[in-house]
Design an enzyme around this catalytic site. Structure first.
Site, short mmCIF file in Angstrom:
data_model
loop_
_atom_site.label_atom_id
_atom_site.label_comp_id
_atom_site.label_asym_id
_atom_site.label_seq_id
_atom_site.Cartn_x
_atom_site.Cartn_y
_atom_site.Cartn_z
N ASP A 114 0.90 -1.04 0.01
CA ASP A 114 -0.02 0.03 0.04
C ASP A 114 0.88 1.26 0.09
O ASP A 114 0.42 2.35 0.35
CB ASP A 114 -0.95 0.06 1.30
CG ASP A 114 -2.32 -0.35 0.74
OD1 ASP A 114 -2.68 -0.75 -0.42
OD2 ASP A 114 -3.11 -0.03 1.53
N ASP A 175 8.26 -5.95 8.88
CA ASP A 175 9.78 -5.76 9.52
C ASP A 175 9.88 -7.40 10.49
O ASP A 175 10.65 -7.51 11.13
CB ASP A 175 9.80 -4.96 10.67
CG ASP A 175 8.58 -4.96 11.42
OD1 ASP A 175 7.42 -5.60 11.25
OD2 ASP A 175 8.59 -4.38 12.76
N ASP A 267 -6.54 -7.42 13.82
CA ASP A 267 -6.14 -8.70 14.26
C ASP A 267 -7.03 -9.26 15.26
O ASP A 267 -7.48 -10.66 15.21
CB ASP A 267 -4.92 -8.73 14.55
CG ASP A 267 -4.37 -7.69 15.49
OD1 ASP A 267 -5.20 -6.70 16.07
OD2 ASP A 267 -3.21 -7.35 15.60
#
Length: 352
Positions: A114, A175, A267
């Site tokens: 994105d 990451d 989440d």
């Protein structure tokens, strides 16, 4: 004199009771947190004493190639790497995911980019082309908008035709660096246990000693994983998806409505809805995935604001759905005399 008299009266009749009430409330909350922590540590102690490892609680057998079918007996796995202007880390995460040990014909890697920075987009394209030239099935999916942010991007990425051939999806933020054996250790839980929807790994941090702030974050997150997540899994209670370093059963996600962008904790939102459908989660404390902690205060503040306000907003939106859920009621509110001690232990944190 009149003003001083009014101030003393106001202080003794209004402010003093308010502050006393706040102090008492803080003491009560501190006692509750203490007993909750004590209880969770007791659960972990007995879990380790009784050697309640995931491989003993759930069926696990290493995946092996079939003599005739070869690697076709392996389930097809999708790996998503959602990212947004991740200039410093995207190469490391893509390299780590492309090094996963899984038959290449049964693995699809999807970079959900994105990014709005053209330099980052170009770098991602170059990195993907490099791995494609080595025979890795990796592709990039982009949108012309950022509706729904991370949840919206991953939801749209799951609508492509080639995804329909996949049984499971692993998620790694930009990451995160999984070890090569990550899929080999997680996927068997999903293959051999049809009632398991999620397998979650533990985070470890490569920059924990960079400064005092990262060290404090490491201690806090270690407590979350090694105590809260571990105790929740040991007593078969609900524990949340951490947004990354986990593998989902796609059919379970679809049954619960998939990704939703109504809160900043997509989440947790997904995990709660899947849990309310009766699916089970597996937490692997021995399986770790490397990642980086925010080392700048601005990034840390933004992260903590999202983690603090998001659950409160989600609770407000889902309170009635949780209360009226039949699975929740039957699973947590029934007093079945055949329940084991471990089953009964679920009610203790509910009171907290």
């Amino acid at each position: 004199m009149q003003i001083q008299y009014l101030w003393r009266k106001t202080r003794s009749l209004v402010l003093l009771p308010v502050f006393k009430g706040l102090v008492i409330m803080c003491l009560v909350l501190s006692i509750i947190v203490f007993f909750e922590s004590f209880y969770m540590n007791i659960v972990i102690f007995f879990g380790k004493l009784l050697r309640r490892k995931p491989e003993k609680l759930y069926k696990w057998e290493a995946m092996q190639e079939d003599v005739e079918a070869g690697s076709e007996n392996y389930p097809k796995v999708l790996v998503q790497i959602p990212m947004y202007n991740e200039k410093e880390v995207f190469q490391i995460s893509i390299a780590a995911v492309c090094s996963l040990l899984w038959p290449s014909s049964r693995l699809v890697i999807q970079v959900v980019d994105d990014s709005t920075d053209p330099v980052v987009r170009e770098g991602v394209d170059i990195e993907i082309a490099k791995w494609q030239s080595q025979g890795i099935n990796i592709r990039c999916e982009r949108r012309d908008n950022r509706n729904g942010y991370k949840a919206g991007a991953m939801k749209e990425a799951l609508t492509h035709n080639y995804v329909k051939q996949c049984d499971f999806v692993a998620v790694f933020d930009a990451d995160f660096q999984p070890d090569p054996d990550y899929l080999a250790r997680t996927i068997p839980f999903l293959v051999h246990n049809p009632d398991v929807a999620l397998v979650q790994a533990r985070w470890i941090f490569v920059n924990a000693n960079k400064c005092l702030m990262t060290r404090m974050q490491e201690m806090s997150l270690n407590y979350h994983f090694k105590v809260e997540q571990e105790s929740g899994f040991t007593r078969h209670a609900f524990f949340g998806f951490n947004g990354t370093a986990g593998v989902w059963r796609i059919s379970a996600m679809d049954a619960a409505g998939g990704w939703k962008s109504r809160t900043t904790v997509e989440d947790m939102d997904l995990a709660v809805r899947v849990g309310l459908h009766g699916w089970k989660f597996v937490y692997l404390n021995d399986l770790t995935v490397r990642n980086e902690l925010p080392s700048k205060f601005k990034a840390y503040r933004f992260q903590q604001h999202r983690w603090s306000c998001g659950p409160a907003n989600l609770f407000r939106k889902m309170t009635m759905e949780i209360i009226y859920n039949k699975v929740f009621f039957c699973h947590y509110a029934s007093f079945d005399p055949h329940l084991t001690v471990t089953d009964w232990s679920r009610f203790i944190p509910s009171l907290v």
